[in-house]
Design an enzyme around this catalytic site. Sequence first.
Site, short mmCIF file in Angstrom:
data_model
loop_
_atom_site.label_atom_id
_atom_site.label_comp_id
_atom_site.label_asym_id
_atom_site.label_seq_id
_atom_site.Cartn_x
_atom_site.Cartn_y
_atom_site.Cartn_z
N GLU A 149 33.31 41.63 30.68
CA GLU A 149 34.56 40.90 30.48
C GLU A 149 34.43 39.88 29.35
OE1 GLU A 149 36.18 39.23 34.11
OE2 GLU A 149 37.29 41.07 34.48
N HIS B 165 14.79 59.97 38.31
CA HIS B 165 15.01 61.37 38.67
C HIS B 165 16.44 61.80 38.36
CE1 HIS B 165 11.12 61.33 40.76
NE2 HIS B 165 11.43 60.06 40.93
N LYS C 140 47.36 45.72 35.47
CA LYS C 140 48.16 44.97 36.44
C LYS C 140 49.65 45.14 36.17
CE LYS C 140 44.74 41.38 37.29
NZ LYS C 140 44.41 39.98 37.01
O1 PA5 Z 1 36.03 36.38 35.30
C1 PA5 Z 1 37.17 36.33 35.72
O2 PA5 Z 1 37.90 35.34 35.55
C2 PA5 Z 1 37.76 37.45 36.55
O3 PA5 Z 1 36.99 38.57 36.56
C3 PA5 Z 1 38.02 37.00 37.98
O4 PA5 Z 1 36.81 36.57 38.58
C4 PA5 Z 1 38.62 38.08 38.87
O5 PA5 Z 1 39.68 38.71 38.22
C5 PA5 Z 1 39.14 37.47 40.17
O6 PA5 Z 1 40.12 36.52 39.90
P1 PA5 Z 1 40.62 35.47 40.94
O7 PA5 Z 1 39.47 34.65 41.39
O8 PA5 Z 1 41.64 34.67 40.22
O9 PA5 Z 1 41.21 36.24 42.10
#
Ligand code: PA5
Length: 474
Positions: A294, A315, A436
């Site tokens: 990310e 393997h 989303k």
């Molecule tokens: O790194 C990030 O911000 C995201 O991957 C969030 O951790 C993930 O989408 C979960 O989001 P939230 O804690 O708002 O539910």
Amino acid sequence: MDDLGKRLSLDWTKAHDVVPLEKELNEQSKILCNAKQLLSSKELEFTGWLDHIEGEALDFASAIKEDVKKLLSYSDALVVIGVGGSFLGTQAVHQAMNQSSHHSKKGFLDKPTLFFAGYHLDIKDLSELLEALDGYTPSLVLISKSGSTTEPALAFRVIKKYFDDRFGKEESHLRTTIITDPKKGKLREITESHKYKSYSIPENIGGRYSIFTPAGIFPLAISGIDVESFIKGAKQAKKDCLDPSHNSLDTNLALCYAGVRNILYSQGFKVESLCVWSPKYLGFAEWWKQLFSESDGKNNSGIFPTSALFSRDLHSLGQYFQEGEKFLFSTHITVDDEFSLSKGTVKKSILVPDSDLEDGFSFVSKKDLFSIQKEVEFATIMAHSDGGMPVLTWQFPRIDEWWLGYWMYTNMLACAIGGIARGINPFDQPGVENYKKNMFALLGHPGHVEEAKKIKNRLENSKRLKSVSVSSQI
Ligand code: PA5
């Protein structure tokens, strides 16, 4: 820390054997140090995690001791509801330190059980969780920074109903904790209006950098992790890697890891596999993959992070690592003292017994399995780098809270510094919004009526070939 003399190291010799790195690293040093300086300046958004470990995290760890004790007086398990950065770090540390895939019975290592939910939409798994909860007296924590993430929100509805039905609304409420943004979002509103017990994830810390905030510290404290030691490890990593006087790539693990990754990427090594040598450390691979993918995957660029479990995957993936296309490099996690975490609970060593089986393995009779694993690790690393794959190795002196805190924070720094040096923003994730939008449109979200029409139109007018299918008619 009783072994300050023992160090965590990052060995890049077997990467250098494939791609000469020394000269490039020297050339990159200035860019990396500038990136480090920009990061330290706190001019960038979402860098609150840098200082959070200094005071706030330790204060929180000590302030919740009473709450933890109280919750454990009426619970023997905690359901952690969250996705991405809201659960992966917790699951990784819990899995490495507390959990055994072979002990389903209660009280393994005398620690409370953690269950995880809200990170998928599979009803079979969720039903099995609800059945498993019948054998415990659980509490639950819902963790979502934004407070608007679909998977945890839906899991919370289902699990809350289970709690309401089983314990009654009042006790269900008592067993519920919410961790979210201090001011913003639906979940903060719900927390205030329903007067739930709650903690906050600071505004300027994003999900994948939040393991040292209440998002990680609260559930880990419940699961019996020494969270103070965990945070202190991170503090030391900050001192070693972010201090303005520590700019040498020879001693600064975060700078060195960021530099080697960026150089390998520029030379065409576009996929990095984190290779762990115990199923107990698979959670780290998941946490690490989220952190780097990310953060790094921006502007149609960035290393693709993947993972392997050895020796299982020798393997399967091993063939590709050895003789497949040369766009992969690997980063291994190896541990000098494999039994550090199970001291007192599992036999300290397992020797290969003598045997009258003529199985061809008498040459390793009486050898310690741990030393056999070390030889196999070395044999693998050597073979893969001889085959043209650069290999890096994180060598841990042992796995405990302090070193895990140190390593996780070092990776967060390396990820941020490497990303800034490459000219991307390692703290946002605009790309995850696209699915989303489609999802909300298809589910009939009132704010997505126009998109819903467009998507349905696309589906109806689709010129794509139909898929191939068979049906069973027994
Ligand atoms: O790194 C990030 O911000 C995201 O991957 C969030 O951790 C993930 O989408 C979960 O989001 P939230 O804690 O708002 O539910």
